[in-house]
Design an enzyme around this catalytic site. Structure first.
Site, short mmCIF file in Angstrom:
data_model
loop_
_atom_site.label_atom_id
_atom_site.label_comp_id
_atom_site.label_asym_id
_atom_site.label_seq_id
_atom_site.Cartn_x
_atom_site.Cartn_y
_atom_site.Cartn_z
N ASP A 494 25.53 -6.21 18.13
CA ASP A 494 24.26 -5.84 17.51
C ASP A 494 23.94 -6.66 16.27
O ASP A 494 22.83 -6.60 15.76
CB ASP A 494 24.32 -4.37 17.07
CG ASP A 494 24.16 -3.43 18.24
OD1 ASP A 494 23.45 -3.79 19.19
OD2 ASP A 494 24.77 -2.35 18.21
C1 GLC Z 1 29.22 -0.58 17.76
C2 GLC Z 1 28.11 -0.10 18.64
C3 GLC Z 1 28.05 -0.90 19.90
C4 GLC Z 1 28.04 -2.36 19.59
C5 GLC Z 1 29.17 -2.76 18.67
C6 GLC Z 1 29.10 -4.18 18.24
O1 GLC Z 1 30.45 -0.27 18.33
O2 GLC Z 1 28.22 1.24 18.93
O3 GLC Z 1 26.94 -0.54 20.64
O4 GLC Z 1 28.14 -3.03 20.80
O5 GLC Z 1 29.14 -1.95 17.53
O6 GLC Z 1 28.01 -4.44 17.41
C1 GLC Z 2 25.14 -1.08 15.60
C2 GLC Z 2 26.62 -0.97 15.59
C3 GLC Z 2 27.30 -1.56 14.44
C4 GLC Z 2 26.43 -2.54 13.79
C5 GLC Z 2 25.19 -1.84 13.34
C6 GLC Z 2 24.22 -2.83 12.87
O1 GLC Z 2 24.53 -0.19 16.46
O2 GLC Z 2 27.06 0.32 15.56
O3 GLC Z 2 28.52 -2.07 14.78
O4 GLC Z 2 27.07 -3.08 12.68
O5 GLC Z 2 24.63 -1.02 14.31
O6 GLC Z 2 23.46 -2.32 11.83
#
Ligand code: GLC
Ligand code: GLC
Length: 829
Positions: A494
């Site tokens: 993300d």
């Molecule tokens: C968190 C979020 C997941 C995402 C990951 C990497 O674990 O829940 O959806 O893929 O972060 O950003």
């Molecule tokens: C995402 C994930 C997290 C990430 C964040 C971004 O859904 O949970 O790992 O850092 O949101 O703001």
């Protein structure tokens, strides 16, 4: 340094000090009513949705940490203490907390008085039962008092912690005998209420927080009423309603007394909201009376120690059954402990709650994630396949007819969250993986015919198979200049936001798109994700397998051709010589390449590329795995990228905002460590796979709990990476895809017991030092007792496979389907 130990026989983690480096919590409840409970009894409860149906209040990000809970205060002749130490923090003579499967037991002892409190949410019950056993272990009679307290949340947790101008004036309660009812907004527009009761006469109560505390400048550590041993019998009117029972107790030496408290939630149908009569003993300020029939029935269910014992027994039996579906006996106790108990337990919790409510997720932000919930199913599906099926249908129903997905949905409404929207490039693929996992587990091909609507065609007749079709082709229809999938808003990571270019405070990296891409539909048509390419080639074959099973040979061939093309494109445009690049950014530049100044190598695409055998003929798999070992491996796990970003790269987005070593910027993201563990095992390198597994598996990090800080019985989302000041420190424990993926990694890849469409694959990839191991797996109604022998001390490779003594070719045990127990033996060599 440790702060407790595992009690494997009882399936508990036993904490021996209240001063853990971080609150170490447990989850109570499985379906409707949930509680979070820390080792000092902090935490909160909610019904289904931690935001919209919050029952008790909690103070996030506060000091002292972990304020808000269900607390018992004992006043023993002027000495005030809590069985769980907090909030008063009087030093206890003895303390112990046992977190078990769906229950927590906290024991405290002070001046010869012992208080043992068992907290649990019974099966099919919307309440938390708290059984307090008080024992006078001294030689003289003891008279003391016990206060309970729970603070009500005014239902919507977001509103509750922001909208004081209104909600300081809405609180309402009723009191009847020993039961305190919370009925804020009940008359007007709610049909639910909560209650807190005790199974004995009380000697007083409080329902107004400030009256209980005695001063608005007092904290929970210093309630005047408790100190004075005198409840104020307050009746809440607005402000902050609480529920506190006061009870005087006298115990002879050796005598015990049991009190059972219940914190419950109930809903009434619209036409049965109110009671016709007002009972004589009812205290209320209202002209109407709550219909309490449901509460009475709930109270009756657990108002004696015998009933509580039966409820606990039922919970234990349920968990014993769930955990008997897959059990192993390996030469490593820590592996056994993870596989047989804690990893499976955590998979249930992540399945239930996705990423909604933990000590790192406030419960008011995200609901259920599309990608998250699909991945959670991978680790849970064998436990209760029917619940996985229902969840798959719920999730798929939030999908759009072009294959796009809402990124999140609210558990109560089951509707896609329009605030976040969609266009996350990886989302649809996880759906293929999870539906395939469900079919492989159950053989229930019928799910493909289930009627599942699209969000943009709610009344249309559509099947689950159509959802898989549009998921697959959503990728194929959205390719960039190199024939790789467009990155869109973000993929699994993300924090890689290739269309964002954010330079303004307060923008969300994930929902903001640069106006420059407006004409193109909101995101760059140049930025491509090599990760999604690899995920596509990894999941695609499951879709092909489904089509083949259905006899749709042409469609299967067409889909396979897309997979082959993607592999070719990936090898041509995304293989960097020794590993796969991460992406092409919106300027068409490589990300995660040798050519980059920082962030030269990323973990995410590598594992799926290796397992898809992209470039295997030219050794790309082994080169890639060796590069990971060389650049990403460190003492506490594999970092996500290397070198960490030290500058802000506007074209990459959030990832480069984190200090190096944290979260997605070179943190040890344990979720994708699992993909490499799988890939190493897949490639036959069982020792490496196991090395990586043991670096991050909680039971193995127990010894360094002082560094690791979070619970040694569950995975967290990440561990500080080698660039971080707090190298090795865990964060975001409990709710993470790490749980499901490590369950997959250890059970299906290392131990190698993996459901397939046509049987149970048994193909381990283990440490060479192991002599073998045994496993029991219930699968499609049969039980397989599996023995693996490793006389030649190899990592992988079956010399022979026999089922009930008869040799079988290959490594797939065919489904017997006779409901019997079968003996499977594999000799490696
Ligand atoms: C968190 C979020 C997941 C995402 C990951 C990497 O674990 O829940 O959806 O893929 O972060 O950003
Ligand atoms: C995402 C994930 C997290 C990430 C964040 C971004 O859904 O949970 O790992 O850092 O949101 O703001």
């Amino acid at each position: 340094m440790k702060f407790g130990h595992f009690d494997d026989l009882r399936k508990e983690y036993v904490i021996n000090t209240p001063r853990t480096p971080y609150p170490w919590i447990n989850y109570l409840g499985n379906q409707g009513f949930f509680s979070l409970i820390s080792n000092t009894a902090g935490g909160y409860s909610f019904y289904k949705d931690a935001r919209l149906r919050r029952i008790t209040r909690y103070r996030y990000n506060n000091v002292p940490l972990d304020m808000g809970g269900r607390y018992f205060y004992i006043n023993d002749n002027g000495t005030v203490w809590n069985p769980g130490w907090s909030p008063v923090k009087t030093e206890l003579d003895e303390y112990e907390c046992r977190h078990g499967m769906g229950y927590t037991i906290i024991k405290g002892k002070k001046n010869g008085l012992k208080a043992e409190v068992t907290f649990f949410v019974p099966q099919n019950y919307d309440g938390e039962v708290q059984q307090v056993v008080l024992t006078n272990e001294g030689t003289e009679a003891k008279s003391f008092s016990i206060f309970s307290v729970a603070e009500w949340c005014l239902w919507d947790a977001q509103d509750d912690c922001t909208n004081f101008q209104r909600n300081f004036s809405t609180g309402r309660v009723e009191i009847e005998g020993s039961t305190i009812y919370h009925v804020t907004e009940y008359r007007d527009r709610r049909n639910h209420y909560a209650f807190y009761t005790v199974n004995d006469e009380i000697d007083g109560y409080d329902t107004d927080r400030d009256a209980f505390l005695g001063s608005i400048y007092n904290g929970w550590d210093n309630p005047e009423t408790v100190k004075a041993d005198k409840p104020s019998n307050s009746f809440a009117d607005g402000w902050s309603p609480v529920a506190s029972h006061y009870k005087k107790v006298t115990l002879a030496p050796g005598e015990s007394k049991t009190l059972i408290y219940i914190l419950g939630y109930a809903e009434n149908p619209q036409d049965k909201k109110f009671a016709a009569e007002k009972p004589a003993n009812l205290l209320t300020r209202e002209t109407w009376v709550l219909n309490k029939e449901k509460a009475y029935a709930m109270i009756d269910k657990y108002n004696t120690p015998e009933k509580v014992a039966a409820g606990l027994e039922e919970l234990r039996t349920t968990w014993d059954k769930l955990l008997s579906i897959f059990k192993v006996d390996t030469p490593d106790d820590k592996v056994n402990r993870m596989v047989n108990i804690w990893n499976q337990y955590q998979c249930m919790v992540t399945f239930n709650l996705s990423r909604s409510a933990s000590y790192f997720e406030s419960g008011i932000g995200r609901g259920m994630g599309f990608r998250d919930s699909n991945q959670d199913i991978l680790g849970f599906v064998h436990q209760i396949p029917e619940r996985a099926r229902e969840r798959l249908i719920d999730i798929a129903s939030t999908q759009l007819s072009d294959g796009g997905c809402y990124h999140q949905y609210q558990p109560l409404t089951k509707k896609g969250n329009a605030d976040i929207g969609g266009d996350f490039s990886d989302d649809p693929l996880w759906m293929i993986l999870s539906v395939a996992a469900y079919i492989k587990e159950t053989g229930d091909w019928g799910i493909l015919d289930a009627n599942v609507p699209f969000d943009d065609d709610p009344d249309g007749k559509h099947t689950m198979l159509e959802h898989l079709d549009v998921s697959f082709y959503h990728i194929v229809n959205n390719l960039g200049p190199h024939g790789l999938p467009l990155a869109m808003r973000a993929d699994w990571n993300d924090c890689i936001n290739l269309s964002c270019f954010s330079d303004t405070p307060g923008e969300s990296f994930q929902t903001y798109t640069n106006p420059k891409f407006k004409a193109e539909g909101g995101y760059s048509k140049v930025a491509e994700s090599a990760f999604v390419a690899a995920l596509f080639t990894y999941t695609g074959p499951a879709y092909v397998g489904i089509l083949e099973h259905l006899g749709k040979a042409d469609e299967a061939a067409k889909a396979q051709a897309e997979i082959d093309k993607m592999k070719k494109n990936t090898m041509e445009s995304a293989f960097d010589g020794d590993w796969f690049i991460r992406a092409y950014d919106a300027n068409g530049e490589k990300m995660g390449s040798k050519e980059c100044e920082e962030g030269k190598i990323f973990i995410e695409p590598q594992g799926f590329a290796v397992m898809s055998e992209i470039g295997k003929d030219v050794g790309a798999d082994i080169k890639t795995l060796n590069s990971i070992d060389k650049y990403l491996n460190c003492e506490f796990g594999l970092v996500l990228n290397n070198p960490a970003y030290t500058k802000y790269y506007i074209q990459y987005g959030e990832i480069s905002t984190y200090p190096g070593g944290y979260k997605e910027n070179a943190g040890i993201f344990t979720h994708n460590n699992a993909w490499i563990i799988c890939a190493e095992a897949y490639a036959g390198r069982g020792d490496k796979a196991f090395e990586y597994y043991s670096k991050i598996a909680p039971a193995f990090t127990e010894e360094t709990s002082d560094i690791h800080k979070t619970e040694p019985y569950v995975y967290g989302q990440m561990i500080g990476g080698k660039d971080a000041k707090n190298f090795g420190q865990g964060k975001n424990s409990w709710l993470t895809g790490t749980a499901a993926w490590n369950m997959v990694a250890i059970s299906q890849y290392i131990l190698g017991v993996k459901p397939e469409f046509d049987g149970l694959r048994v193909d381990p990839s283990i440490p060479a030092a192991w002599d073998g191991f045994t496993a029991t797996r219930q699968f499609r109604g049969d039980t397989y007792e599996i023995t693996i022998k490793n006389p030649d001390h190899v990592n992988k490779g079956g010399k022979t496979l026999t089922v009930d003594g008869a040799a079988v070719d290959g490594c797939i045990v065919p489904v017997a389907g006779d409901g019997k127990t079968h003996k499977v033996e594999v000799v490696l060599g």
